[in-house]
Design a protein around this motif. Structure first.
Motif, PDB file in Angstrom:
ATOM      1  N   ASP A 117      35.663  39.219  48.139  1.00  0.00           N
ATOM      2  CA  ASP A 117      35.271  40.626  48.020  1.00  0.00           C
ATOM      3  C   ASP A 117      33.854  40.707  47.466  1.00  0.00           C
ATOM      4  O   ASP A 117      33.567  40.179  46.388  1.00  0.00           O
ATOM      5  N   PHE A 118      32.944  41.351  48.207  1.00  0.00           N
ATOM      6  CA  PHE A 118      31.560  41.532  47.773  1.00  0.00           C
ATOM      7  C   PHE A 118      31.218  43.013  47.838  1.00  0.00           C
ATOM      8  O   PHE A 118      31.418  43.658  48.863  1.00  0.00           O
ATOM      9  N   SER A 119      30.686  43.551  46.730  1.00  0.00           N
ATOM     10  CA  SER A 119      30.250  44.952  46.709  1.00  0.00           C
ATOM     11  C   SER A 119      28.732  45.069  46.749  1.00  0.00           C
ATOM     12  O   SER A 119      28.207  46.152  47.020  1.00  0.00           O
ATOM     13  N   GLN A 120      28.018  43.975  46.490  1.00  0.00           N
ATOM     14  CA  GLN A 120      26.562  43.996  46.485  1.00  0.00           C
ATOM     15  C   GLN A 120      26.022  43.192  47.670  1.00  0.00           C
ATOM     16  O   GLN A 120      26.555  42.134  48.021  1.00  0.00           O
ATOM     17  N   MET A 121      24.936  43.710  48.259  1.00  0.00           N
ATOM     18  CA  MET A 121      24.336  43.054  49.419  1.00  0.00           C
ATOM     19  C   MET A 121      23.843  41.652  49.067  1.00  0.00           C
ATOM     20  O   MET A 121      24.046  40.701  49.843  1.00  0.00           O
ATOM     21  N   ASP A 122      23.202  41.486  47.915  1.00  0.00           N
ATOM     22  CA  ASP A 122      22.660  40.178  47.535  1.00  0.00           C
ATOM     23  C   ASP A 122      23.767  39.143  47.389  1.00  0.00           C
ATOM     24  O   ASP A 122      23.611  37.983  47.809  1.00  0.00           O
TER      25      ASP A 122
END
Length: 653
Positions: free
Chosen positions: A137-142
């Motif tokens: 799960d990723f919420s940030q683009m970086d």
């Protein structure tokens, strides 16, 4: 004169009072959504995106799609097409699909094999698809980009979009970017990606104190990065799906855009047109009609609709990014005349619960001795599934409400559990909805991982005849992984393999996400039992490790039941030996000996040459006695005669 002055003032006031309702008409764009048009558009521009550098000979591509959807369950159609350009066809295409809320994915059959990375608890396939791996799960683009680059290498493309309805991704193109993929805002993906979106913020209003029923639709397209001439197709649909169209109303279509845009209009009704640039109708595509220069701001466009086109209602006003296709759906229906009260429903309404998605959410969690199913209540609300309870095949095993979740659990030998071939656990879940008395039956399966054994062995030849527990640097090692029991319903594959060389050296990643991580690694048999591959370590390592721990994660999954996927870990200890210099063959020894002899001879000749060319010049002088000659001298007797004759001089020298 004074009377004339007052008369003139009175007439001027009358004129002003007649004109003021038009000049000061108010339209606050407050029309409810049910009375405005619905606008969809196809574009290449994304909120954030980039294209990365790619070798013309490369057949590996990694595409990252970072998508944001509104709360609830959304639908997405994803099409992956292979470019027809004269470039090498892509052989390894990986698409990373990151979402934050649940979606139903309709994946058009790709023309080539495509590996997906996604979260199966958020992405649900409308049709069965098994070629995917788990995405954290990723919420940030970086964070997402860093993970993608670490796992898959260079990024071919990145695209971030809000609420896409459909996406067409073109792979196998000759990208000309010379820099790595660094996302930019409002980026044009060119021919790599096109997507369809629903325009947000469609507004409408009625002009106050303005008579008439002339309706205007205003579509404003913002300036894009390209300055070349572009054609935008606009499809306008005013039909009534209910079959009771309204009486003919005058309709105005106002299209405002950059000066390099020409409009191609497709409409099923007669409309009055006002555009920037030229426009034509789809039925007469070669007949261009010059447009008129329109205002730029939304208030000026509203005033122009009122003053120039005499519109009293703005049914749609929206601003959209550069697009190639725009569709305006503005049903024009007459109000329905109720001749009698609507009948009261005496039966429950049709169930709206989306059963395929509900089945996808009921994924069993298998431990070494039990099966557990968990369903969050917020998912039930999103799916419109008012679940009363659910139970296993044995109705006495019912779900319990724990922390806003419904939890159902059983051991491998209870609640009507079936054990097939000693490793497959099968049961049925009966889901009871509050709106229906008949329960819904959903089959669930698990793998009893404790019943499997995984054996890993190393060999020194591709024939896999003699096992070895020693790795020799610079020599290829062959590895075989076997899973028992082996049954036809079970698919096995190598998820990842690595070599831990101890604290003095970095670990070596051989396989990750079912793909080799180095040219030194070769997959021989990767998706059947037994699995085989080989690898080669460098011939010289400083410091040289003495031992290693070899670890592999093996994936197990029942065919056509990807929810049963589980990972089993296995490892083994290996010794490491360095190449021994003395272990040379006879030809190598003879070659070294002959080389040493030649080098010695050449060195001796070089030293003699230097000595002979660096002595003092002139003849040698005879050796003269330093004391008077004496025949009785013992020294002279021992040396010889002192006569100065040529012969004696020569003999003395």
């Amino acid at each position: 004169m004074e009377g004339a002055f007052y008369t003139a003032m009175f007439l001027a006031a009358c004129v002003f009072s007649l004109a003021s309702p038009l000049e000061k008409a108010v339209c606050d764009l407050e029309l409810p959504d049910s009375e405005t048009g619905k606008v969809t558009y196809t574009t290449n521009q994304v909120s954030w995106g980039c294209l990365g550098q790619k070798s013309l000979k490369s057949t590996r591509e990694v595409h990252v799609l970072n998508l944001r959807f509104p709360k609830g369950v959304s639908e997405l159609k994803l099409t992956i097409q292979v470019s027809k350009e004269n470039v090498p066809q892509p052989g390894d295409v990986h698409v990373i699909l990151n979402v934050q809320s649940p979606i139903i994915l309709l994946l058009q059959d790709p023309e080539i094999p495509v590996n997906l990375s996604l979260d199966p608890t958020k992405v649900f396939f409308q049709e069965q698809y098994s070629n995917y791996s788990f995405l954290p799960d990723f919420s940030q683009m970086d964070e997402l980009l860093n993970w993608a680059q670490r796992i898959h290498g260079d990024i071919t493309s990145y695209a971030e979009m809000d609420d896409p309805q459909s996406i067409v991704l073109h792979v196998g193109q000759a990208l000309t970017s010379t820099i790595p993929c660094v996302p930019e805002s409002d980026f044009n993906m060119g021919s790599t990606l096109t997507w369809e979106a629903i325009a947000q913020g469609v507004r409408g209003c009625r002009f106050s104190n303005v008579p008439g029923k002339k309706v205007a639709h205003i579509l404003k397209v913002t300036q894009g990065s390209s300055s070349s001439l572009q054609t935008v197709e606009v499809k306008m649909d005013l039909s009534c799906p209910l079959g009771n169209p309204a009486p003919t109303l005058e309709t105005v279509l106002i299209l405002q855009g950059p000066p390099n845009v020409n409009w191609l209009i497709d409409s099923n009704h007669n409309v009055q047109i006002g555009t920037t640039g030229e426009y034509s109708f789809k039925i007469f595509p070669n007949k261009n009609i010059p447009g008129s220069i329109l205002s730029d701001t939304h208030q000026e466009l509203l005033n122009e609709a009122l003053m120039k086109f005499n519109a009293s209602i703005i049914a749609s006003y929206v601003e959209i990014p550069p697009a190639s296709h725009i569709a305006l759906l503005a049903p024009s229906c007459a109000p329905r005349v109720e001749t009698s009260p609507s009948p009261v429903l005496t039966t429950p309404p049709m169930m709206t619960c989306y059963l395929p998605l509900l089945s996808s959410l009921l994924l069993p969690q298998c431990s070494p001795d039990s099966m557990t199913l968990v369903l969050r209540k917020e998912f039930m609300m999103v799916l419109k599934c008012p679940i009363k309870q659910f139970s296993f095949r044995d109705p006495t095993c019912q779900s319990q409400e724990i922390a806003n979740q419904l939890v159902l659990s059983s051991t491998f030998y209870g609640c009507g559990m079936n054990v097939k071939k000693g490793v497959i656990l099968n049961n049925e879940v009966a889901v009871t909805l509050t709106s229906s008395s008949a329960p819904i039956q959903i089959e669930v399966n698990c793998l009893n991982t404790s019943a499997f054994s995984v054996r890993m062995e190393a060999y020194n030849s591709q024939q896999f005849l003699r096992t070895s527990n020693t790795i020799e640097l610079g020599q290829r090692v062959y590895v075989q992984v076997t899973v028992t029991p082996s049954i036809e319903e079970l698919s096995v594959y190598l998820e990842s393999c690595s070599l831990d060389l101890g604290p003095e050296a970095d670990p070596v990643e051989l396989i990750h996400d079912q793909m080799v991580r180095s040219p030194r690694v070769k997959l021989l048999i990767a998706d059947s039992n037994p699995m085989q591959f080989s690898f080669l370590l460098r011939g010289h390592m400083v410091p040289t490790p003495m031992a290693a721990t070899f670890t592999c994660n093996v994936g197990l999954v029942l065919q056509d039941k990807h929810e049963t996927k589980t990972i089993v870990k296995t490892s083994m200890k290996l010794n490491i030996s360095s190449p021994i210099p003395t272990s040379l063959g006879m030809p190598a020894v003879l070659g070294i000996t002959f080389g040493a002899f030649i080098i010695g001879a050449l060195l001796t000749a070089a030293l003699w040459y230097i000595y002979s060319h660096t002595r003092p010049p002139g003849k040698r002088q005879p050796v003269m006695a330093t004391a008077p000659a004496s025949e009785s001298s013992s020294t002279n007797h021992s040396i010889g005669s002192t006569q100065s004759t040529p012969c004696s001089t020569s003999s003395m020298a």
